[in-house]
Write a protein that holds these residues in place. Structure first.
Motif: not given
Lengths: 306, 558
Positions: B374-376, B390-391, B417-418, B500-501
């Motif tokens: 979602h953040l991605v 995983g994107v 995701a880490d 920005q993330g």
């Protein structure tokens, strides 16, 4: 006559440690470099570094310059006093003047100097550093105390010469409690000497050396010197408590053999430091907590004579 | 025809709001839309058509059409399509509807348009300056065409301090930057810390904004700009060099010779090799594992040497001109490059195996700096950061350029995701890069290195190009212009989005994890080849050669 001998022997201890501590640091740096496929600095580099720093301008900085100065002198003074208490390949010079309790006090004092140094700087990073240092001290001090208490229980004495001579093994046999403490102290040794993976209070890449952030020149030299001496002190204590064999050899063989054992420990510290990443304070605390639990079990076992 | 299909979808739904469309190639779509509907259209494209946000771009088109332009770029990765949604903003009413509420990733880009063009984003909730320093006077907007490139406005106060936001209650402020041992460039994170926990942060950056875009539009020419472009970054310079050249070539519909395409691919992958090896080392250094840092740099060094043999430089290869490349990879170099790759693969395999098993490293990086799907999506994160969540995006496969459509490779993804997943993704991508270079070496045919361009490039055409940099997609946009230079050139480096993330990645985790979380989007580092020593007393100079330096460092002769 008696007093004079004591003073001379204490002085001899101090001089030997002052001379040897940078050499051990040099070995550590050299071996680290080898593990990292580098040539590394000359063995004597730490001496040059100290001399260079001592020759620099003495800058007063941070929130409280006098405390900054006081902290560093106290740090060096307390570790050197500890050196007077230690049997460095020969009986402890101040055997009659102090006991285990004094030893623990002085070692704690050396740690407190780091806190003072951090407070004197008064920057956010140094404050984070000392809060980490404080947490570490609270977890580590009991570990060391338990080891000494077990030793004292075994020999029924708080005298330096009796406890600091393989006392955890209760003279001869290998009781369970002694072996457990050997494992515990080995696993936490890296933390006592504040090297990776437990150099959390200084963590250069996170909080820029923490408590030492405002130190430079001669004061930094003295602090670094105190840290090098700490490595020797804890290695000597470890040798005295857990690897006593051969200490009764005649001079100079016993003396040389003692320093070979210390060198062995320094090499161990080097290899561990070179092959690990730094832990976070919460992870380290969990680790210390586990060790502390085991140490208490050992203490109870020792109480029942195991 | 994905472009036509998407255009029809938009026309069906928004009808009259679509003013004009241009499909210069199958994989490019430019749509001019009514400024009143832009927010709605962007929302539809981003949320319903599930496009990936790329960047928003302002342009001063007043000398030509009398209007400003604002373009929002979106990528349809699965359809291999890059699209631009453009609006004309009348000069007498310099404001546009903000899309940040619909597309959070547009936050910085819109603030940048406000700073540099003076176009007010209507409805943007955080209108703090982004690029311009606080001492810069109001009403002077550097990228407007009526502001000269070397203009220093009256009232500029370089010493003015930044005005920071209030820290939340109960938090102390830990200044992370502007200078910090693990930051190689000035950037300022003001961390709000509660005990050892980070609760939030404010970012101020752009302290070394060099105005390269303005320089390009004012004084450089088409073939100067690649050299300026690669100086944007000390690590992935070649990426910018190639991306710029490709966007101009796209705008002018130039097709470069195949051999040049292969050489571009090889150099881009060489750059990825050195960058990933450097990053793995640096990440280990940040968590205190200096041995891996040293070993990674040792393994990386031959890559720098072969790059130097090919281009004359360890970095900044000065590779592209419009229409081709400047360096040939001769048969000798090909053979040597193969050897370097073999050696690298042999040395890297055990390192990756060791890292994958290292529990100590895992403890420091697992579950740290988490950026989930979602953040991605919302922050439009890119490259290994996205792939580690995983994107499955990779501009090399999704928007093929150079010779990437003629080589086989896998896009490495992970699902943690880490930071740990990012380490693994980068470590494994090294093998894919080796694979790509080997295929290029096998397949490149003799031929010319560049086009012989006789005519002026056409004026007023738009081109865009996405190149997969080591840290993620680097996106360039060009409007061609008069006097042998572009009217507008916009660079969106991957870090622009990834940074920005970071606030979301570091929130509610330990302060100790801050550096590695920030580091995991990939910091930048310059490397120096040779060292010159000068004896102050005698003034004697001595330049140390590569061999001597190596001797000095490692004590072995190569």
């Amino acid at each position: 006559m008696e007093t004079l001998t004591v003073i001379l022997r204490a002085l001899a201890n101090v001089v030997v440690v002052l001379l040897l501590a940078p050499l051990f640091e040099g070995v550590l740096r050299r071996v680290t470099a080898r593990i990292q496929s580098r040539q590394g600095p000359p063995l004597l580099q730490p001496y040059y570094d100290l001399l260079k720093l001592l020759g620099k301008e003495d800058i007063e900085s941070g929130e409280s310059p006098w405390m900054q100065r006081f902290a560093v002198h106290l740090a060096l003074a307390s570790v050197l006093t500890v050196v007077c208490l230690l049997p460095l390949g020969a009986p402890s010079p101040l055997n009659a003047a102090g006991d285990m309790i004094l030893l623990i006090y002085l070692l704690t004092l050396a740690g407190i100097c780091t806190l003072l140094a951090g407070l004197a700087a008064g920057s956010t990073y140094s404050l984070i550093g000392i809060s980490r240092e404080m947490i570490t001290m609270m977890a580590l001090e009991p570990l060391f105390a338990i080891t000494l208490v077990i030793g004292a229980l075994n020999v029924n004495s708080l005298r330096l010469d009796q406890v600091l001579d393989g006392s955890v093994y209760a003279g001869g046999g290998f009781p369970l409690s002694g072996l457990i403490m050997l494992a515990v102290m080995l696993l936490s040794f890296q933390a006592f000497v504040q090297r990776v993976p437990f150099d959390i209070a200084e963590a250069e890449t996170e909080i820029m050396e923490g408590p030492l952030i405002e130190y430079s020149g001669p004061k930094l030299a003295l602090f670094k010197y105190a840290q090098m001496i700490k490595l020797v002190i804890y290695s000597s204590l470890f040798v005295a408590l857990f690897i006593p064999w051969g200490s009764a050899l005649v001079f100079p063989f016993g003396w040389l053999w003692f320093w070979v054992k210390v060198l062995g420990l320094v090499l161990l510290v080097t290899v561990v430091a070179a092959t690990h990443a730094r832990y976070r304070i919460d992870q380290a605390l969990n680790y210390y907590g586990g060790l502390l639990g085991v140490a208490f079990v050992a203490l109870i076992l020792a109480g029942f004579g195991y | 025809m994905a472009a036509r299909e998407k255009l029809n979808l938009l026309k069906e739904r928004f009808g009259n709001a679509i003013q004009r469309a241009d499909i210069p190639a199958e994989d490019r779509l430019f749509v001019f839309v009514d400024p009143q509907s832009v927010r709605e259209i962007c929302r539809h494209v981003f949320r319903h058509l599930d496009a990936r946000y790329v960047i928003s771009i302002g342009a001063d088109d007043r000398p030509h059409s009398g209007d400003f332009l604002v373009a929002h770029h979106f990528a349809f990765d699965e359809d291999h399509l890059l699209s631009s949604i453009l609006t004309r903003i009348p000069a007498d009413e310099p404001a546009f509807d903000s899309i940040t509420d619909e597309v959070p990733a547009a936050n910085w880009a819109e603030r940048e348009i406000r700073d540099l063009y003076g176009l007010e984003p209507r409805g943007h909730r955080y209108l703090k300056r982004l690029v311009l320093p606080d001492g810069w006077p109001d009403g002077v907007h550097p990228l407007r065409k009526d502001v000269p490139f070397d203009h220093v406005p009256e009232g500029f106060d370089p010493d003015r301090e930044f005005k920071f936001d209030e820290a939340p209650e109960g938090c102390t402020v830990v200044p992370f930057g502007p200078f910090h041992p693990t930051l190689d460039e000035p950037a300022h994170f003001r961390l709000y810390v509660e005990g050892e926990m980070v609760r939030g942060c404010e970012y101020r950056g752009f302290m070394v904004h060099r105005g390269i875009e303005k320089l390009a539009e004012s004084v450089l020419t088409y073939n100067d700009i690649p050299m300026a472009a690669e100086r944007i970054c000390g690590i992935c310079g070649c990426v910018h060099n190639v991306a710029y050249a490709q966007s101009v070539e796209g705008a002018a519909a130039l097709r470069i010779p195949p051999r040049a395409e292969y050489i571009r691919t090889i150099m881009l992958e060489l750059e990825r090799l050195h960058s990933h090896l450097l990053w793995v080392g640096l990440a280990c250094h940040i968590v205190g594992f200096d041995t891996m840092f040293m070993q990674a740099f040792r393994i990386r060094e031959p890559v720098m040497w072969i790059a130097e043999k090919i281009s004359g430089n360890r970095k900044t290869y000065a590779l592209c001109v419009i229409g081709g490349v400047r360096w040939e990879i001769t048969d000798d170099l090909r053979a040597e490059l193969r050897q370097v790759l073999d050696q690298l693969e042999k040395e890297w395999r055990p390192v990756v195996a060791a890292v994958q098993k290292d529990r100590n490293l895992k403890a420091r990086t697992r579950g740290v700096g988490v950026a989930d799907r979602h953040l991605v999506k919302d922050a439009a994160l890119l490259g290994p950061v996205a792939r580690a969540a995983g994107v499955d995006i990779d501009a090399r496969r999704d928007h093929p350029y150079a010779a990437y459509d003629r080589v086989e490779f896998d896009v490495i993804t992970a699902d943690g995701a880490d930071v740990w997943s990012r380490v693994i993704v980068r470590a494994l991508e090294v093998f894919e890069s080796i694979r790509i270079i080997r295929q290029c070496l096998d397949r490149m045919e003799p031929g010319p290195l560049s086009l012989d361009i006789q005519d002026e490039l056409p004026v007023g055409r738009m081109g865009m190009s996405s190149v997969e940099a080591p840290r993620g997609e680097s996106h360039h946009f060009v409007i061609t212009g008069e006097n042998n230079r572009p009217r507008r050139w916009r660079v969106r480096a991957p870090t622009y989005q990834n940074l920005q993330g970071v606030p979301a990645m570091i929130k509610d985790q330990q302060l100790a994890d801050m550096t590695i979380s920030l580091g995991s989007i990939d910091p930048c580092f310059s490397c120096t080849d040779r060292m010159e020593t000068i004896d102050i007393r005698s003034g004697a100079k001595r330049v140390w050669s590569q061999e001597e330096l190596k001797q000095l460092a490692r004590g072995t002769r190569a």
